[in-house]
Design a protein around this motif. Structure first.
Motif, mmCIF file in Angstrom:
data_model
loop_
_atom_site.group_PDB
_atom_site.id
_atom_site.type_symbol
_atom_site.label_atom_id
_atom_site.label_comp_id
_atom_site.label_asym_id
_atom_site.label_seq_id
_atom_site.Cartn_x
_atom_site.Cartn_y
_atom_site.Cartn_z
ATOM 1 N N HIS A 1 2.154 8.139 14.827
ATOM 2 C CA HIS A 1 1.970 9.435 14.144
ATOM 3 C C HIS A 1 1.510 10.497 15.148
ATOM 4 O O HIS A 1 1.998 11.625 15.134
ATOM 5 C CB HIS A 1 0.891 9.319 13.059
ATOM 6 N N ASN B 1 6.630 -3.677 9.620
ATOM 7 C CA ASN B 1 7.529 -3.215 10.690
ATOM 8 C C ASN B 1 8.678 -4.179 10.993
ATOM 9 O O ASN B 1 9.789 -3.743 11.273
ATOM 10 C CB ASN B 1 6.724 -2.974 11.974
ATOM 11 N N TRP C 1 -0.337 -8.953 9.265
ATOM 12 C CA TRP C 1 0.852 -8.756 10.108
ATOM 13 C C TRP C 1 0.637 -7.672 11.156
ATOM 14 O O TRP C 1 1.224 -7.714 12.240
ATOM 15 C CB TRP C 1 2.083 -8.459 9.236
ATOM 16 N N ARG C 2 -0.207 -6.694 10.857
ATOM 17 C CA ARG C 2 -0.438 -5.569 11.780
ATOM 18 C C ARG C 2 -0.999 -6.006 13.129
ATOM 19 O O ARG C 2 -0.938 -5.254 14.099
ATOM 20 C CB ARG C 2 -1.457 -4.610 11.162
ATOM 21 N N GLU D 1 9.914 3.779 6.797
ATOM 22 C CA GLU D 1 8.532 3.909 7.286
ATOM 23 C C GLU D 1 8.489 3.802 8.809
ATOM 24 O O GLU D 1 9.408 3.333 9.457
ATOM 25 C CB GLU D 1 7.627 2.861 6.621
ATOM 26 N N LYS D 2 7.369 4.242 9.352
ATOM 27 C CA LYS D 2 7.169 4.220 10.800
ATOM 28 C C LYS D 2 6.317 3.026 11.176
ATOM 29 O O LYS D 2 5.619 2.512 10.297
ATOM 30 C CB LYS D 2 6.498 5.503 11.297
ATOM 31 N N CYS E 1 9.333 8.407 7.829
ATOM 32 C CA CYS E 1 8.127 8.893 7.142
ATOM 33 C C CYS E 1 6.982 9.216 8.108
ATOM 34 O O CYS E 1 5.896 8.607 8.032
ATOM 35 C CB CYS E 1 7.684 7.883 6.095
ATOM 36 N N SER F 1 4.640 11.279 8.016
ATOM 37 C CA SER F 1 4.193 12.084 6.866
ATOM 38 C C SER F 1 3.304 13.264 7.231
ATOM 39 O O SER F 1 3.221 14.224 6.463
ATOM 40 C CB SER F 1 3.473 11.174 5.863
ATOM 41 N N THR G 1 8.245 -1.673 3.936
ATOM 42 C CA THR G 1 7.808 -3.043 4.225
ATOM 43 C C THR G 1 7.181 -3.078 5.622
ATOM 44 O O THR G 1 7.267 -2.099 6.369
ATOM 45 C CB THR G 1 9.035 -3.982 4.178
ATOM 46 N N HIS H 1 11.853 -3.542 9.042
ATOM 47 C CA HIS H 1 12.517 -2.231 9.070
ATOM 48 C C HIS H 1 13.963 -2.333 9.569
ATOM 49 O O HIS H 1 14.869 -1.760 8.973
ATOM 50 C CB HIS H 1 11.729 -1.248 9.947
ATOM 51 N N GLY I 1 0.798 -1.226 0.000
ATOM 52 C CA GLY I 1 0.000 0.000 0.000
ATOM 53 C C GLY I 1 0.827 1.271 0.000
ATOM 54 O O GLY I 1 0.720 2.117 -0.892
ATOM 55 N N ILE I 2 1.720 1.414 0.994
ATOM 56 C CA ILE I 2 2.433 2.697 1.130
ATOM 57 C C ILE I 2 3.537 2.821 0.084
ATOM 58 O O ILE I 2 3.844 3.939 -0.352
ATOM 59 C CB ILE I 2 2.978 2.889 2.569
ATOM 60 N N ASP J 1 10.290 -7.004 -3.538
ATOM 61 C CA ASP J 1 9.214 -7.532 -2.690
ATOM 62 C C ASP J 1 9.320 -9.048 -2.747
ATOM 63 O O ASP J 1 9.641 -9.607 -3.809
ATOM 64 C CB ASP J 1 7.827 -7.072 -3.180
#
Ligand SMILES: NC(=O)c1ccc[n+]([C@@H]2O[C@H](COP(=O)([O-])OP(=O)(O)OC[C@H]3O[C@@H](n4cnc5c(N)ncnc54)[C@H](O)[C@@H]3O)[C@@H](O)[C@H]2O)c1
Length: 349
Positions: free
Chosen positions: A186, A78, A168-169, A98-99, A125, A127, A76, A81, A14-15, A36
């Motif tokens: 954020h 978390n 995964w979240r 990414e965060k 990021c 953002s 990707t 990272h 997505g991001i 990926d």
């Protein structure tokens, strides 16, 4: 570094697609290579953004070895990272990450220390630092026009389908934290950006949906990260405030709100009312005392995150973008909030 630096993007989800769209729109980078471990997703995204087959990789180490890749964006999940950021530092590639920056405080600290020691240009990021109203709020607070800051109140709340699969979240081993890591990170950064560092917190969190459908459709899988986080905080400037982040705010899409109240004035940022207006109450300057006036944001507060990354890797101004130090400081908050909720006590940051 040239104006058309070649970017390698790690991730095709997505991001990553949003980053690539911003690259195309600003024309400030060439989308050059992609990685990926889901080949179909990689080929689909790679082809759409004109990345040659030979520059599409399943293994990020291969992408990082490409001498023509000038910088990478790590987009990707978390849990990837830390290994990807450390590999980018090792390969001396400037990176946007990414965060949240890592699963743990220890990993976030290592990324920060390694990037700093190797002097690798970097961006995290967060953002929403690029939303004009938030940048304007920061300028007003930094100018001292609000006087002594007494209170900061923040919210970042969403309402989601409770039947979302257990991606995964929702796994601690892959996400580190739930809503706290995802949108709470954020909110923490937005508050730090506008009003300064946190000094002490006490939190309460919880899981609302304990099991979610397996992504392959076969049965239910457990959730072991927070669905919501609420906390009270003290900040280094003496302000106190309350903060809330949840994915169970029925009817809300992406609702952010930050209110800063000082001895001489106040500002209210309300994302749902628009990111190009700030609600300000500072006596004579902006309107009559007691009235919040919607103020249009001057043009110089319109900056794109991708332009900031270009500026950073060219050795120029950061344009207020977050760094791995900010990522580490946010991780310190995430870690402290989880501990505070578990141990039911105040924690010093
Ligand atoms: N800054 C923001 O506003 C914002 C918004 C959304 C997501 N994010 C962050 O971006 C990251 C990615 O989120 P997403 O929503 O794009 O996730 P996603 O699941 O949509 O995409 C992740 C991609 O990474 C790939 N991947 C997983 N493991 C890999 C590996 N070992 N090697 C290569 N590729 C691998 C997956 O196949 C997938 O295509 C997360 O850290 C998330 O917190 C940030």
């Amino acid at each position: 570094m040239s104006k058309t630096a070649r970017i390698g993007i790690l991730g095709a989800g997505g991001i990553a697609n949003e980053h690539l769209e911003q690259i195309i729109e600003c024309k400030c980078f060439v989308p050059y290579a992609i990685c990926d471990n889901n080949t179909a997703a990689m080929q689909e995204t790679g082809t759409r953004f004109g990345i040659l087959n030979g520059l599409q990789f399943n293994d990020y180490n291969e992408l990082l070895q490409c001498v023509h890749v000038d910088a990478v964006i790590i987009a990707t999940p978390n849990f990837m990272h830390y290994p990807m950021a450390m590999a980018a530092i090792q390969a001396k590639k400037p990176f946007a990450l990414e965060k949240p920056v890592a699963l743990t405080l220890e990993d976030a600290k290592e990324i920060y220390e390694a990037a700093t020691a190797a002097n690798i240009p970097n961006m995290v990021c967060f953002s929403y630092r690029f939303y004009p109203a938030l940048r304007y709020a920061k300028m007003i607070v930094d100018s001292g026009e609000l006087g002594e800051i007494h209170h900061v109140y923040g919210q970042y709340i969403q309402g989601i389908d409770t039947h979302t699969p257990r991606l995964w979240r929702y796994e601690k081993s892959k996400a580190g934290a739930g809503t706290l890591g995802d949108i709470g990170s954020h909110l923490i950064d937005m508050a730090r950006f506008v009003a300064g560092e946190f000094s002490e917190v006490v939190a309460q969190d919880g899981i609302i949906v304990n099991e979610r459908p397996a992504p392959n459709g076969e049965g239910l899988l457990p959730v072991d990260v927070d669905d919501y986080i609420h906390f009270i905080a003290r900040m280094e400037n003496g302000a106190t405030g309350t903060f809330a982040s949840t994915k169970f705010a029925f009817g809300r899409k992406n609702a952010q709100r930050l209110e800063v109240y000082g001895s001489k004035g106040a500002v209210v940022y309300d994302q749902e009312k628009g990111i190009n207006k700030l609600y300000v109450c500072i006596g004579k300057t902006y309107g009559r005392t007691g009235e919040f006036v919607p103020v249009d944001i001057p043009g110089e507060f319109q900056v794109k995150q991708i332009e900031a990354f270009q500026s950073i890797i060219s050795g120029k101004d950061r344009k207020l973008a977050a760094s791995v130090e900010d990522g580490y400081r946010v991780q310190m908050m995430i870690d402290s909030l989880i501990r505070s909720a578990q141990e039911r006590r105040w924690i010093k940051i």
